[in-house]
Design a protein around this motif. Sequence first.
Motif, PDB file in Angstrom:
ATOM      1  N   SER A  90       0.832  -1.204   0.000  1.00 29.65           N
ATOM      2  CA  SER A  90       0.000   0.000   0.000  1.00 29.65           C
ATOM      3  C   SER A  90       0.866   1.254   0.000  1.00 29.65           C
ATOM      4  O   SER A  90       1.878   1.325   0.690  1.00 29.65           O
ATOM      5  N   THR A  91       0.446   2.226  -0.792  1.00 31.93           N
ATOM      6  CA  THR A  91       1.137   3.512  -0.855  1.00 31.93           C
ATOM      7  C   THR A  91       0.124   4.618  -0.583  1.00 31.93           C
ATOM      8  O   THR A  91      -1.063   4.360  -0.395  1.00 31.93           O
ATOM      9  N   ASN A  92       0.592   5.860  -0.597  1.00 34.93           N
ATOM     10  CA  ASN A  92      -0.319   6.995  -0.417  1.00 34.93           C
ATOM     11  C   ASN A  92      -1.287   7.124  -1.586  1.00 34.93           C
ATOM     12  O   ASN A  92      -2.405   7.594  -1.425  1.00 34.93           O
ATOM     13  N   LYS A 108       1.625  -5.389  -7.868  1.00 33.96           N
ATOM     14  CA  LYS A 108       2.255  -4.078  -8.091  1.00 33.96           C
ATOM     15  C   LYS A 108       1.847  -3.515  -9.448  1.00 33.96           C
ATOM     16  O   LYS A 108       1.550  -2.321  -9.572  1.00 33.96           O
TER      17      LYS A 108
END
Length: 127
Positions: free
Chosen positions: A26-28, A93
Amino acid sequence: PHLNLVVKCDVQGSLEALCAALEKLSTNEVGVSIVHRGVGRIAESDVMLASTSNAVIIGFNVRPDNNAKRVAELDGVQIRIYNVIYDVIDEVKMAMGGLLKPVLREETLGEVEIRKIFKIPISETIK
């Protein structure tokens, strides 16, 4: 945006390791949300849950049963089967990258200057 997943594995140890690795992705900009996790074959109930939550089913060393396959085809639910954990991570991804908004860049290739306008009797204009 979030990438919703239903994760099914053959054994509990694989399930815990895979879910931990997926949650770390998870990323921003894009989050990974595991809607359901479980051990055993991919069942029709897993497909119905994935359909209602707009999720992709990740199967690690497991296969869907015949009813699950049929319902997945009817509902348009993706079932992805893997045997190597790194393949799962790489494809998730890539899927997350597909959820990102494209970055628009304007690149100037050249400039033009109009020096004279010529009139043609057919009422067309050449620039």
